[in-house]
Design an enzyme around this catalytic site. Structure first.
Site, PDB file in Angstrom:
ATOM      1  CE  LYS A  22      -1.836   2.004   4.204  1.00  0.00           C
ATOM      2  NZ  LYS A  22      -1.767   3.470   3.864  1.00  0.00           N
ATOM      3  CG  ASN A  23       2.296   2.647   3.492  1.00  0.00           C
ATOM      4  OD1 ASN A  23       1.174   3.111   3.333  1.00  0.00           O
ATOM      5  ND2 ASN A  23       3.027   2.580   4.728  1.00  0.00           N
ATOM      6  CB  CYS A 116      -5.151   6.379  10.570  1.00  0.00           C
ATOM      7  SG  CYS A 116      -5.912   4.663   9.335  1.00  0.00           S
ATOM      8  NE  ARG A 121      -0.539  10.565  10.030  1.00  0.00           N
ATOM      9  CZ  ARG A 121      -0.838   9.424   9.380  1.00  0.00           C
ATOM     10  NH1 ARG A 121      -1.846   8.737   9.393  1.00  0.00           N
ATOM     11  NH2 ARG A 121       0.201   9.057   8.514  1.00  0.00           N
ATOM     12  CG  ASP A 306       2.745   1.742   9.348  1.00  0.00           C
ATOM     13  OD1 ASP A 306       2.208   2.748  10.274  1.00  0.00           O
ATOM     14  OD2 ASP A 306       2.719   1.968   8.101  1.00  0.00           O
ATOM     15  NE  ARG A 398      -7.541   4.597   5.294  1.00  0.00           N
ATOM     16  CZ  ARG A 398      -7.462   5.732   5.585  1.00  0.00           C
ATOM     17  NH1 ARG A 398      -8.006   6.312   6.540  1.00  0.00           N
ATOM     18  NH2 ARG A 398      -6.935   6.575   5.007  1.00  0.00           N
TER      19      ARG A 398
HETATM   20  C1  UD1 Z   1       4.111   7.110   5.987  1.00  0.00           C
HETATM   21  C2  UD1 Z   1       3.409   5.648   5.940  1.00  0.00           C
HETATM   22  C3  UD1 Z   1       2.784   5.467   7.330  1.00  0.00           C
HETATM   23  C4  UD1 Z   1       3.987   5.191   8.289  1.00  0.00           C
HETATM   24  C5  UD1 Z   1       4.629   6.381   8.503  1.00  0.00           C
HETATM   25  C6  UD1 Z   1       5.759   6.283   9.250  1.00  0.00           C
HETATM   26  C7  UD1 Z   1       2.266   5.861   3.559  1.00  0.00           C
HETATM   27  C8  UD1 Z   1       1.410   6.213   2.892  1.00  0.00           C
HETATM   28  N1  UD1 Z   1       2.080   5.897   4.975  1.00  0.00           N
HETATM   29  O1  UD1 Z   1       3.260   7.960   6.646  1.00  0.00           O
HETATM   30  O2  UD1 Z   1       2.043   4.121   7.227  1.00  0.00           O
HETATM   31  O3  UD1 Z   1       3.125   4.927   9.644  1.00  0.00           O
HETATM   32  O4  UD1 Z   1       5.016   6.650   7.090  1.00  0.00           O
HETATM   33  O5  UD1 Z   1       6.486   4.903   9.101  1.00  0.00           O
HETATM   34  O6  UD1 Z   1       3.582   5.661   3.428  1.00  0.00           O
HETATM   35  N2  UD1 Z   1       5.588  14.693  10.522  1.00  0.00           N
HETATM   36  C9  UD1 Z   1       5.872  16.029  10.982  1.00  0.00           C
HETATM   37  N3  UD1 Z   1       5.615  17.035  10.103  1.00  0.00           N
HETATM   38  C10 UD1 Z   1       5.535  16.602   8.553  1.00  0.00           C
HETATM   39  C11 UD1 Z   1       5.627  15.111   8.402  1.00  0.00           C
HETATM   40  C12 UD1 Z   1       5.639  14.343   9.344  1.00  0.00           C
HETATM   41  O7  UD1 Z   1       5.688  16.630  12.044  1.00  0.00           O
HETATM   42  O8  UD1 Z   1       5.489  17.373   7.621  1.00  0.00           O
HETATM   43  C13 UD1 Z   1       5.732  13.776  11.530  1.00  0.00           C
HETATM   44  C14 UD1 Z   1       4.447  13.033  11.637  1.00  0.00           C
HETATM   45  O9  UD1 Z   1       3.276  13.603  12.444  1.00  0.00           O
HETATM   46  C15 UD1 Z   1       4.590  11.777  12.468  1.00  0.00           C
HETATM   47  C16 UD1 Z   1       6.317  11.472  11.685  1.00  0.00           C
HETATM   48  O10 UD1 Z   1       6.650  12.753  11.576  1.00  0.00           O
HETATM   49  O11 UD1 Z   1       4.882  11.885  13.862  1.00  0.00           O
HETATM   50  C17 UD1 Z   1       6.475  10.643  10.654  1.00  0.00           C
HETATM   51  O12 UD1 Z   1       5.496  10.842   9.721  1.00  0.00           O
HETATM   52  P1  UD1 Z   1       5.928  10.637   8.218  1.00  0.00           P
HETATM   53  O13 UD1 Z   1       7.196   9.875   8.257  1.00  0.00           O
HETATM   54  O14 UD1 Z   1       6.075  11.762   7.636  1.00  0.00           O
HETATM   55  O15 UD1 Z   1       4.726   9.598   7.874  1.00  0.00           O
HETATM   56  P2  UD1 Z   1       3.838   9.575   6.698  1.00  0.00           P
HETATM   57  O16 UD1 Z   1       4.511   9.883   5.277  1.00  0.00           O
HETATM   58  O17 UD1 Z   1       2.535  10.383   7.046  1.00  0.00           O
END
Ligand code: UD1
Length: 421
Positions: A22-23, A116, A121, A306, A398
């Site tokens: 998925k990711n 989710c 986030r 995850d 999902r």
């Molecule tokens: C992706 C994955 C998700 C997984 C996560 C961490 C996809 C579609 N989803 O989510 O399943 O749980 O990586 O491995 O690939 N953060 C900020 N500011 C930002 C971006 C992130 O503070 O602009 C924080 C987030 O709130 C979180 C952490 O950084 O606490 C990790 O987020 P991130 O690595 O960006 O995860 P996703 O890309 O949303």
């Protein structure tokens, strides 16, 4: 909404073909808009999030077809750069379209992404990096307006190795005049898959999988055929299910090297795990696990956040005490309130789940509140004595392709019920 009815206490036995990731497929679908031709993506999982990504592509003017785990995207007709809130709110990965749409149209209008609820986030890291690439970004009443004359390649250092921000920088800069260097990049395997896909379209990205990614801008990208990598979280989920329930399963089409942090815990806890050839993992378990004192989530190659809920379900029935510490998301233990209804002895204190393993769980009516926590409830139901009903299965859909079929194929007593009307 659908629910799963599970009669637990059965060992699992048999084979599973692991679904595509998925990711990986979600950012790849966003990237497909960068080619002005046709992209064919094999091993695409049939998931509701993939349908949402397809809906966004169609809204933007692409032609999308899905059949037998193959998606074809013809983006030659894409002509829109605005994604409405109704689509953005449906999943977190809608934010991946930001970098891709800016790259294609030099402008984009989106709203905050949904997804989710795992705590706060924000997308500040994405926005800061895109601004460094020369994108003007204004936020007004929840609407994010982006435009630029051209992408300005540069050196960007992320404050935190965010997966989504890393992918957005790759997508925004891969068609440009010059070289972008991304430092403190996320290293997740899905980022390598995105690099490989962009390169299959004619891009020049290197370094994915390390913390420094070099994106040499190219003039244009063309269509291609690509096979999406296996889903490491689905792999971890099925391994944890068999570890918990006991039995022997073989996962085919899996990538062992992507989930070593999870298999290390399962081996510590008493499972026998072997790999065969490139892509088969076999797990044997007596269904009696030993608790691992401390499991902490971390960015790749650390223990994946995850997979935190499914390993927590395992530790609930392991002999001894364990602490599962969540270091990535601020509110990722909500499902534990539901595990408690099934007899789990868990206390959440700050970022830690403090668990006293119990011999067994008992069936109960529980509610999925998000994707991976929902999967943990299914695993607990498979282990528990008696009948468990898991409601809100749409969250689980999902990320897992027909989860009830996978487990019934392994001998579990699990079925889906759908409300009429
Ligand atoms: C992706 C994955 C998700 C997984 C996560 C961490 C996809 C579609 N989803 O989510 O399943 O749980 O990586 O491995 O690939 N953060 C900020 N500011 C930002 C971006 C992130 O503070 O602009 C924080 C987030 O709130 C979180 C952490 O950084 O606490 C990790 O987020 P991130 O690595 O960006 O995860 P996703 O890309 O949303």
């Amino acid at each position: 909404m659908d629910r799963l009815i599970i009669n637990g206490k059965r060992c699992l036995k048999g084979e599973v073909k692991v679904q595509g990731a998925k990711n990986a497929v979600l950012p790849i679908l966003a990237a497909s808009i960068l080619s002005k031709g046709k992209c064919t993506l094999m091993n695409s999982p049939a998931l509701s999030d993939v349908s949402v990504a397809s809906d966004i592509l169609e809204f933007l003017g692409c032609d999308v077809q899905f059949s037998h785990n193959t998606v074809t995207v013809d983006s030659s007709g894409a002509d829109k750069y605005i994604i409405p809130a109704t689509l953005m709110e449906k999943m977190r990965s809608s934010v991946m379209f930001l970098g891709a749409v800016i790259s294609r149209f030099r402008k984009a209008v989106i709203t905050q992404p949904g997804g989710c609820d795992l705590g706060s986030r924000p997308i500040d890291i994405h926005i800061k990096a895109l601004r460094q690439l020369g994108v003007e970004i204004q936020e007004e009443q929840g609407i994010i307006l982006c435009f630029c004359d051209e992408i300005k390649p540069c050196k960007i250092t992320l404050d935190f190795p965010s997966v989504g921000a890393t992918e957005n920088v790759m997508l925004a800069s891969c068609i440009s005049k010059g070289t972008t260097v991304l430092v403190n990049a996320a290293r997740e395997p899905e980022i390598v898959d995105l690099q490989n896909f962009v390169n299959a379209m004619g891009g020049k990205i290197s370094g994915a999988g390390t913390n420094e990614i070099v994106i040499e801008g190219v003039k244009e990208l063309k269509g291609c055929t690509y096979c999406v990598m296996p889903d490491r979280i689905a792999t971890a989920t099925y391994l944890c299910a068999c570890a918990l329930c006991g039995g022997e399963i073989a996962l085919k089409g899996a990538a062992y090297e992507h989930i070593k942090s999870v298999t290390d815990v399962l081996i510590y806890s008493g499972c026998d795990i072997k790999t065969y050839g490139n892509d088969v993992i076999v797990l044997k378990s007596q269904g009696k696990l030993s608790a691992k004192p401390l499991i902490e989530t971390a960015v790749y190659p650390g223990f994946p956040t995850d997979a935190q809920p499914v390993i927590t379900a395992c530790m609930c029935c392991a002999e001894g005490k364990s602490v599962v510490r969540e270091n990535i998301f601020s509110d990722r233990f909500r499902y534990c309130s539901q595990l408690k209804k099934m007899g789990a002895d868990i206390n959440i204190v700050g970022t830690g789940a403090f668990i006293n393993g119990t011999e067994s769980l008992f069936g109960a009516d529980v509610e999925a509140m998000e994707l991976r926590g929902g999967a943990a409830l299914v695993l607990a139901g498979l282990k528990a004595e008696g009948k468990t009903t898991v409601t809100n299965v749409n969250y689980i859909d999902r990320g897992y392709e027909k989860i009830e079929k996978v487990f019934s194929g392994l001998g579990a007593d699990i079925r889906r019920e759908t409300d009429e009307g």
